[in-house]
Every structure is written in C-alpha cells, then in structure tokens.
Design a protein around this motif. Structure first.
Motif, mmCIF file in Angstrom:
data_model
loop_
_atom_site.group_PDB
_atom_site.id
_atom_site.type_symbol
_atom_site.label_atom_id
_atom_site.label_comp_id
_atom_site.label_asym_id
_atom_site.label_seq_id
_atom_site.Cartn_x
_atom_site.Cartn_y
_atom_site.Cartn_z
ATOM 1 N N LEU A 28 0.830 -1.196 0.000
ATOM 2 C CA LEU A 28 0.000 0.000 0.000
ATOM 3 C C LEU A 28 0.863 1.243 0.000
ATOM 4 O O LEU A 28 0.570 2.226 -0.676
ATOM 5 N N LYS A 29 1.962 1.199 0.778
ATOM 6 C CA LYS A 29 2.861 2.340 0.832
ATOM 7 C C LYS A 29 3.441 2.633 -0.544
ATOM 8 O O LYS A 29 3.493 3.784 -0.993
ATOM 9 N N VAL A 30 3.878 1.559 -1.227
ATOM 10 C CA VAL A 30 4.410 1.735 -2.579
ATOM 11 C C VAL A 30 3.321 2.215 -3.515
ATOM 12 O O VAL A 30 3.528 3.091 -4.356
ATOM 13 N N ALA A 31 2.104 1.625 -3.358
ATOM 14 C CA ALA A 31 0.998 1.996 -4.238
ATOM 15 C C ALA A 31 0.621 3.460 -4.075
ATOM 16 O O ALA A 31 0.327 4.161 -5.041
ATOM 17 N N VAL A 32 0.640 3.941 -2.815
ATOM 18 C CA VAL A 32 0.307 5.351 -2.568
ATOM 19 C C VAL A 32 1.344 6.254 -3.208
ATOM 20 O O VAL A 32 1.021 7.267 -3.825
ATOM 21 N N GLU A 33 2.622 5.860 -3.058
ATOM 22 C CA GLU A 33 3.677 6.642 -3.691
ATOM 23 C C GLU A 33 3.503 6.653 -5.202
ATOM 24 O O GLU A 33 3.630 7.688 -5.854
ATOM 25 N N ASP A 34 3.205 5.472 -5.775
ATOM 26 C CA ASP A 34 3.029 5.369 -7.211
ATOM 27 C C ASP A 34 1.818 6.166 -7.687
ATOM 28 O O ASP A 34 1.826 6.747 -8.773
ATOM 29 N N GLU A 35 0.777 6.191 -6.873
ATOM 30 C CA GLU A 35 -0.460 6.841 -7.282
ATOM 31 C C GLU A 35 -0.286 8.354 -7.383
ATOM 32 O O GLU A 35 -0.831 8.993 -8.274
ATOM 33 N N ASP A 36 0.505 8.925 -6.501
ATOM 34 C CA ASP A 36 0.628 10.373 -6.453
ATOM 35 C C ASP A 36 1.635 10.914 -7.455
ATOM 36 O O ASP A 36 1.423 11.988 -8.031
ATOM 37 N N THR A 37 2.734 10.219 -7.673
ATOM 38 C CA THR A 37 3.861 10.781 -8.407
ATOM 39 C C THR A 37 4.369 9.817 -9.469
ATOM 40 O O THR A 37 4.438 8.615 -9.242
ATOM 41 N N THR A 38 4.715 10.400 -10.618
ATOM 42 C CA THR A 38 5.385 9.617 -11.653
ATOM 43 C C THR A 38 6.887 9.723 -11.426
ATOM 44 O O THR A 38 7.443 10.829 -11.405
ATOM 45 N N ARG A 39 7.537 8.582 -11.231
ATOM 46 C CA ARG A 39 8.961 8.547 -10.949
ATOM 47 C C ARG A 39 9.699 8.006 -12.177
ATOM 48 O O ARG A 39 9.288 7.003 -12.758
ATOM 49 N N VAL A 40 10.814 8.674 -12.517
ATOM 50 C CA VAL A 40 11.619 8.277 -13.677
ATOM 51 C C VAL A 40 13.018 7.939 -13.181
ATOM 52 O O VAL A 40 13.612 8.700 -12.398
ATOM 53 N N PHE A 41 13.575 6.803 -13.654
ATOM 54 C CA PHE A 41 14.862 6.332 -13.130
ATOM 55 C C PHE A 41 15.493 5.354 -14.111
ATOM 56 O O PHE A 41 14.824 4.841 -15.024
ATOM 57 N N PHE A 42 16.818 5.124 -13.922
ATOM 58 C CA PHE A 42 17.519 4.110 -14.700
ATOM 59 C C PHE A 42 17.161 2.719 -14.167
ATOM 60 O O PHE A 42 17.031 2.518 -12.958
ATOM 61 N N GLU A 43 17.058 1.764 -15.068
ATOM 62 C CA GLU A 43 16.770 0.390 -14.661
ATOM 63 C C GLU A 43 17.521 -0.581 -15.576
ATOM 64 O O GLU A 43 17.106 -0.807 -16.717
ATOM 65 N N PRO A 44 18.678 -1.130 -15.134
ATOM 66 C CA PRO A 44 19.312 -0.977 -13.820
ATOM 67 C C PRO A 44 20.155 0.287 -13.740
ATOM 68 O O PRO A 44 20.259 1.033 -14.725
ATOM 69 N N GLY A 45 20.775 0.486 -12.570
ATOM 70 C CA GLY A 45 21.579 1.685 -12.375
ATOM 71 C C GLY A 45 23.063 1.447 -12.543
ATOM 72 O O GLY A 45 23.852 2.365 -12.330
ATOM 73 N N HIS A 46 23.464 0.225 -12.927
ATOM 74 C CA HIS A 46 24.883 -0.078 -13.094
ATOM 75 C C HIS A 46 25.045 -1.038 -14.275
ATOM 76 O O HIS A 46 24.316 -2.020 -14.390
ATOM 77 N N TYR A 47 26.008 -0.721 -15.147
ATOM 78 C CA TYR A 47 26.299 -1.568 -16.301
ATOM 79 C C TYR A 47 27.789 -1.883 -16.302
ATOM 80 O O TYR A 47 28.623 -1.001 -16.034
#
Length: 855
Positions: free
Chosen positions: A341-360
């Motif tokens: 639920l905590k993750v879902a609430v965070e996801d619901e409010d904000t669009t987050r952009v990030f590298f996936e993965p963060g290391h190559y």
C-alpha cells in the motif's frame, strides 16, 4: 424421595441488571417455550460477546507478559553478550494473568452474583466454577487426547509444576467442601474466605518453586559442568523429567558458557537453538532462495513452530471460530499489504523516472549497447520528456567512449525507453575505467501531473579492459558462511583486462577448521575463457551442528597461466610463445593483492536474534491503533489453515466463516473501541476488557437464571451444564489447537489444573470474603446452604482423582505420553474421561432434583 438438602425450584426474580419479564404466572406452554428460546438465544449471543472481549483481554495479557529485560551472559572465551529474556516467568504468568484471562467469566460471575444478591450466596456462581472445572478436566483433556494424530504422543514437560497444580486443584475443591460442610456448617467466616483467597498466591509460589527448583537441593536442581569433550556440557542428576531422554546431540550444549542459573536465560538459549534448526531446514530446502525471501519465510516458520503461550492459543481459537482467520498468517499478510500500500500510494501520487538498472559492466570491445530508463506511478497516459547526458569518470569522452546527450520522450502508455552508448575499443593496456550517464531534467505537458527523478537517476558504466589477460583476485580478504550452508561458493574476479583464456590453480589450507572434518579439502584449476570476468570455487562445508561455531580455513590462488587455443586440442602456454606472440598478447595475467581468502565457518547469531525479536507473538496479536482494530473487526478471513499443500494458495473464507462473522460483527465493532494493546504497555486494554467481561457476565447471570426458571431448571443444574459449557467453549478450541501444535502437553493439561485451582481461590475467595466481611460488619452471618453444592464438589473430587490417575498411567512406556498414542489407548482414555463428565452432570442433577440422597 426428598432428602434434607433438597429444595424446590425457586420462582423467577429480577436479575442484577435485567428486570423481571412479567407476567410470570399462568403462562401457556407456548409462551414458556417462546421465552425459553429468547433467553437461550440471548445467552448464546452473550457467550459470543464474552469470547470477543476475552480475545482483547488475552491480547493485552500477551503484550504484558511478553515484556523483556536484557541479561548479560558470559561466553567460554570470556566475552560477554547481551540477550533479551522475558520478565514474566512462564509458570507465574500461566497461573496469574493467563488463568485470570481464561477464567474471568466464571470468577466475575461469582463475585457479581454475591454483590447483586445483597451479599447473599447464590447457586449460579459457585455451580459454574465447579461445573467449568469438571468440563475442563474431563471433556477438554478427553478431546485433546483424541485429536493427536495416531501413534503421536504429547508429554508434559514441566512435570513437577503439573504435580503442584494438580494437587492444588483437588485441594481447592476439598477446601471448598470443608468450609461449607465441616468447619462451620452452612456459614462462611471471614477467616475462611480470606484463607481461601490466600491459597491463590500460595499456589503460584509453590509452582514457581517447583519450576525454578528452589529449595529442592542437588537432587532436583540443574547443574552444568564442562566436559572433557570440546563444546559439551554435562548435566547433573535430577535434570531430566520423568521419562525424558537425552537427544544424543546434547541440548546441554545450549547452555555452554552461561554463568547464571537463570531458567529464563536457558529457555532463551533453547529457543534460539530451535530457530537455528528452522533456518537450517529452510536453507537446505531452498538453497537458491534470496536472503530477504528466506528471512520472510523463516519469520513465519519461527512464529508458527515456536513456543506459544496459553493466551495466544485462546486468541487463535476465538478468531478462527468467529471468522477472524489465522492470527499469524493474517499479520504477515497485513504487513505485506501495508508495504504494498505504501508503494501503491507513492506510485499513485507521483510519476517517478529512473535508470533500470543503475549499473552496467561492459567489455571494451562491446561496441554499442543500450541503457534503459523507466517510469512508474502516476498517470501513465501522459507525455513526459526526460533529458540525459554522459559525464566523465576515470574514462574520458572521445577516447574511451563517445559523448552522448539527448531527450527521451515517453509516449502515453510507454513505461520504458532506451538509448545507445558507444564504447571506443583500442589496443592499449589500461586499468578498468568508468563513466556516468545522468538524467538532468524532466518535463510534462500536464501541469497537474507530479513528476520527479527517482533513484537511481545516475547510471554507472564500468568498462573492462580486454587488452590485458587480467588481474585475478578474491573480492575480499575474508568471508563467512553458515555451517549449514552445505557448500560455500567463493567468487574469483578478473579485472583490468579479459583477453585470452587463462587457467589459475587454487587449493584449500587448514586453519582452526580441519580438512575433511569441518570442510572437504579441495584443490583444482579455474578456467577463464576469453572475455570471462568471474569464476567460482565450491568448497563443501561439513555441518556438525556445533553451537556457536567459529572456525577458519583458507583458499589460496596460484599463479595464473595464459593459454592460447589453436586448432583442434592444441594449446600453447605463454612461456612457449615467440617474442612476437608475447607482444601480441599485451600483458601477462597476474595475481592481485587479495589472492588468499580466509573462510570463516559459523552460525549467524545476528539472523537468529533478529528472528527471536520478530517471533514475539505479542507483535502478532497486539494492535497499535483504533484504525487497525476496526479494519480487523469488519474483515472476514478463512478460519482454518487447511493442508500444507494448500498453504501456498490463498484460501477463501467458507460459508461458516461468513455466518460466524455476521453473528459476531456487533461485538467485534463494539469492542474495537477498547484501547489498543500498545497503549500503556497493554494495561489500558487490560482494564477496559475486564470491565467489559464483567458487564457481559452480569447479563449472562441474569439470562441464565431467567432461562432456568422459565423451563423449571434449578440454578445449580443450569450452572454446571449450560453456563459452564458456554464459558468453557473457547478454552476447548484453544486447548485442541495447543494439543496438536505444541511439542508438549503442558498447554493442554497443565494449564487446565492450574486454572481450576485459580477459579476457586479467586472466584470463591474474593466473593465470599467480601460477603463475610459485609455480614460481620452488620452483625450477621454469611450463610451458604451446602445442599447440592457440597454433593457436586464431592463427586468432582472423586472423579478428578480418577482422571489424574488415568493421565499419569498414560506416561508408562506402553502409551508414552499424556496425549495421543496408539488409537486403542487414546480412544479408551477419552471415553473414560468423557464418561466421568457425563456421570458428574447426571449425578449432580439427580441429587438436585431429589432423586438421590445428598449430604
């Protein structure tokens, strides 16, 4: 046939709370039947209410008795360690708060009846106490004997405590007979009431002495001394309970290094050993499982298989019966759902952009590869622009990689975007290098959409040079493995180049750990193919189950050899190559600084201690907020575990779960207003719950009396049958669950005898002391008509002695334990005990209605 103690059925009268339902005379058979049904249904509904509030009461008791204190113990090497042990002794908590929790309705009914009758004696309270004791001793133990799987047995672990509580339970009812029929016939003096009450702390004290073996001398005390064998302890005489055998491996090792005779510390160490075994089993069954998932599984297993209190079993039984579900599973599911639920609430409010993965990590000759950027949460149907650019690290743009920058556009519905990065290959030997790619900005065309750059917003690109054969080394200079891991997998890395095929020898070297005893000696040769940057050495660890093991051996790498592969099977070592061939290789392979690795074999106490803290069942049954309580109150869950094969699948509530949830919904919501157990350490919940039990008990007393007079049943018969049965049903299911789930029979048998004694000493002691003092202050005598009560108590004492003899006979090798065993023995024992209860109710009822002569 009328005897001197027989009295006619008394007319209906108003209760302590409920008024008299008038008219009471000249009622038709239909009216009597209708009233009886109303009273009976109301009585059953009140019993459900008592079960629900008793659930809250028991949760408070579990929180209170689970409080811990820190104790310092000394290890054999002189080091000290701090462990947490329970403040409350198990025996004391079982005979005080736990017994009060399970017997509160009977005790409070006796007190309320006396006070409601203007401090005159009644039949309902004492009759319920005796009837409940009979049901507990005969029926509950009979059921527990029968439900154990065939040929399995459960033995009493604390036999001395059982002898003490069993003796007190019989003495309690013998004493009850003496004060009403012998010392001062039909009159209770102040000293008799006060002395009855004082027997309660005497019971607790003697049971505590038996549990701790205080004043029993060397024959009953546990003494530990060092053995000539490494890591072993020898137990002195008098340690083992009757029929108990050593496990060969020596549970005595559990207490190695303890310089205290504190029983709680020994119990802590024993529990920790059990948790270690759980971890070992899970590791063996799930060798490839990630540590986080393994710990979550271990947490559930620790709670499910670990020791449980009487309060927990009572709570578990009540919640299963009323559609509340499995306590442990529900808590774990709620914990998981809250995280989701905590993750879902965070996801619901904000669009987050990030590298996936963060290391190559890429080879220098890779050419062009792709980097991935993802977005998550918020409105995924929006248009988002994300800017990126590369930044130098030890690698430089245009010499090691091509500089890149640009803008990525996430179209509506897109969650992943990729862009290219190009690595420049050369023939110059150089160290491994790295550079970065950073997200520098984010824009959206929707002004209402919340967007942000989330971690990792910068990706690291590691370039492995392939122009050198490489440097070979361990990642660390030392590493630890659990002795139960089975096989240690040790990583050897190749850095600063990955060109060519290289072979590197290795071998194990003894330290404090001995080869082929603590580990299997191993030597061999690792092969790194061209562009291969890692390989693994596997060493088998021998699990000799030594407690708190800490031993070391070493793995050493030899000089690496570069191999040139020609046609067919032809290979050529670097030393045999021509000068031109050597130059062409651009560097020989060599060892790094970490070419010798210390491998420690140990059992991870940190993980075990963490599980010990998580296994505190007060965290499972307790609540921290009113919101949590109301959510639990309106939620229906599956009331049974099902088979192990079904555990992996989500089990839906049954029709009966929904029915019971509907019937108890009013009580669940009402008692959700009781303060959570986290407030004031559980004492606030304890206080409000006992007030609630008292109020419901007053209603039960009034309804039981009205029901009895409506159908022409005496209070004494109503008490030993309907009321005793209603108040004891939750304990019945709790004992059944405990009998099946526990390794020992203490929670099923020992607690029954202790509770029976507490019923008399508190229920009768408090009520009759108050009444005797009141009458003495007013110059009158507190009269208690022996009548049916003396006869009922006498029959119970005789039958109780028979029941305890049957229980003790079952400890013989032919049966093996108090509960379970061969089907023919357990069926016979169960029938005997159940038959004693039927005879007790029948004889008491016949005497009450004057068909047989009483005393």
């Amino acid at each position: 046939m009328i005897n001197g103690t027989c009295e006619p059925v008394k007319g209906c009268k108003a209760g302590v709370i409920l008024p008299l339902w008038t008219p009471v005379d000249n009622l038709s058979a239909g009216d009597q039947a209708a009233r009886a049904i109303v009273y009976f249904v109301s009585l059953m509904f009140m019993f459900l209410g008592v079960s629900i509030i008793a659930d809250r009461f028991m949760a408070a008791i579990e929180v209170i008795t689970s409080k811990e204190r820190e104790v310092t113990i000394k290890k054999p090497n002189g080091e000290t360690a701090v462990v947490s042990v329970r403040i409350w002794n198990e025996t004391v908590s079982n005979l005080t708060l736990m017994a009060l929790g399970s017997s509160a309705p009977e005790i409070l009914l006796s007190i309320i009846e006396v006070m409601g009758n203007k401090f005159n004696a009644g039949e309902l309270g004492p009759g319920t106490i005796v009837g409940s004791a009979a049901f507990n001793l005969f029926v509950i133990i009979a059921i527990c004997m029968y439900v154990i799987p065939d040929d399995e047995v459960r033995r009493i672990k604390h036999l001395r405590v059982f002898f003490i509580t069993a003796t007190w339970s019989i003495f309690a009812y013998l004493w009850m007979y003496l004060i009403i029929s012998v010392f001062s016939y039909g009159v209770i003096d102040i000293w008799e009431g006060i002395l009855t009450l004082l027997f309660f702390p005497a019971t607790v004290l003697t049971a505590y002495i038996a549990d701790r073996r205080i004043f029993f001398g060397k024959f009953l005390s546990k003494k530990y001394r060092a053995s000539s064998h490494k890591g072993a302890m020898v137990v002195s005489e008098g340690d083992m309970e009757l029929g108990e055998k050593s496990n060969g491996m020596g549970d005595d090792i559990l207490f190695k290094g303890l310089d205290s005779d504190d029983a709680e510390i020994r119990e802590f160490e024993k529990h920790r050993r059990e948790y270690i075994e759980i971890l070992r089993d899970l590791r063996r069954k799930n060798p490839t499982m990630e540590m986080k998932a393994l710990e979550e599984m271990a947490e559930y297993e620790v709670m499910n298989r670990g020791p449980k209190s009487r309060a927990f079993y009572r709570i578990q039984a009540t919640r299963k019966l009323t559609g509340g579900g499995n306590v442990i599973k529900k808590k774990m599911e709620r914990k998981s759902s809250l995280q989701d639920l905590k993750v879902a609430v965070e996801d619901e409010d904000t669009t987050r952009v990030f590298f996936e993965p963060g290391h190559y990590t890429v080879m220098e000759n890779i050419g062009t590869f792709q980097v991935t950027v993802s977005r998550q949460g918020g409105n995924l149907d929006s248009l988002i622009h994300v800017e990126y650019r590369t930044e130098d690290g030890t690698a430089n743009a245009e010499s090691d990689y091509e500089y890149a920058e640009g803008t990525l556009t996430f179209q509506p519905g897109e969650t992943h975007k990729q862009f290219d990065i190009t690595i420049i290959d050369d023939d110059i030997f150089e160290e491994d290098e790295h550079f970065y790619v950073r997200l520098t900005g984010i824009q959206t065309e929707d002004p209402l959409l919340k967007v942000q750059l989330a971690n990792p917003s910068m990706a690291t690109i590691m370039i492995l040079d392939d122009d050198h054969a490489g440097i070979f080394h361990f990642n660390d200079k030392e590493i630890s493995f659990s002795e139960s891991c089975g096989e240690a997998e040790i990583k050897v890395s190749r850095t600063s180049g990955a060109r060519g095929k290289v072979k590197i020898p290795y071998k194990t070297i003894e330290g404090t750990a001995k080869g082929n005893k603590d580990y299997i000696e191993t030597e061999g040769e690792l092969t790194f193919d061209n562009d291969n940057t890692e390989a693994f050495i596997n060493v088998r660890i021998v699990d000799d189950e030594e407690y708190e093991k800490q031993e070391t051996f070493y793995v050493e790498l030899g000089q690496p050899k570069l191999v040139r592969t020609g046609s067919g099977e032809e290979t050529k070592l670097l030393e045999d190559m021509s000068e031109e061939e050597r130059i062409a290789q651009l560097g020989k392979p060599r060892l790094g600084e970490a070419s010798r690795l210390a491998v420690h074999i140990q059992e991870s106490m940190d993980t075990v201690d963490k599980l010990l803290k998580k296994a505190n069942l007060s965290l499972v049954v307790g609540t921290s907020s009113w919101r949590e309580q109301f959510v639990e109150a309106i939620t229906v869950s599956a009331g049974d575990d099902g088979d192990e094969e079904e555990d992996a699948e989500e089990k839906l509530p049954s029709c009966m779960d929904y029915v019971m949830h509907f019937l108890t919904l009013f009580w669940k919501v009402l008692f959700a207003f009781v303060p959570p157990t986290d407030y004031w350490g559980g004492w606030l919940c304890f206080t409000f719950s006992i007030i609630g039990i008292g109020l419901l008990t007053a209603f039960i007393g009034d309804l039981a009396g009205s029901f009895g007079c409506t159908i022409g049943m005496k209070d004494s018969v109503t008490a030993i049958s309907f009321v005793a049965l209603g108040t004891s049903l939750p304990d019945t299911f709790a004992s059944k669950v405990a009998a099946i789930g526990d390794k020992y029979a203490d929670s099923s048998i020992g607690n029954v005898t202790g509770s029976n004694a507490v019923n008399v000493f508190l229920g009768i002691g408090v009520a009759w002391s108050i009444a005797a003092i009141y009458h003495a202050a007013n110059g009158t005598k507190f009269e208690v008509n022996p009548g049916s009560l003396a006869f009922s108590v006498t029959i119970f004492i005789v039958f109780a002695i028979i029941a305890i003899i049957v229980i003790l006979i079952r400890r013989t090798p032919a049966v093996g334990g108090e509960l379970g065993g061969n089907p023919k023995y357990k069926v016979l024992s169960s029938c005997i005990l159940f038959g004693l209860w039927v005879m007790y109710v029948l004889l008491s009822s016949l005497e009450s209605y004057c068909y047989i002569k009483g005393f």
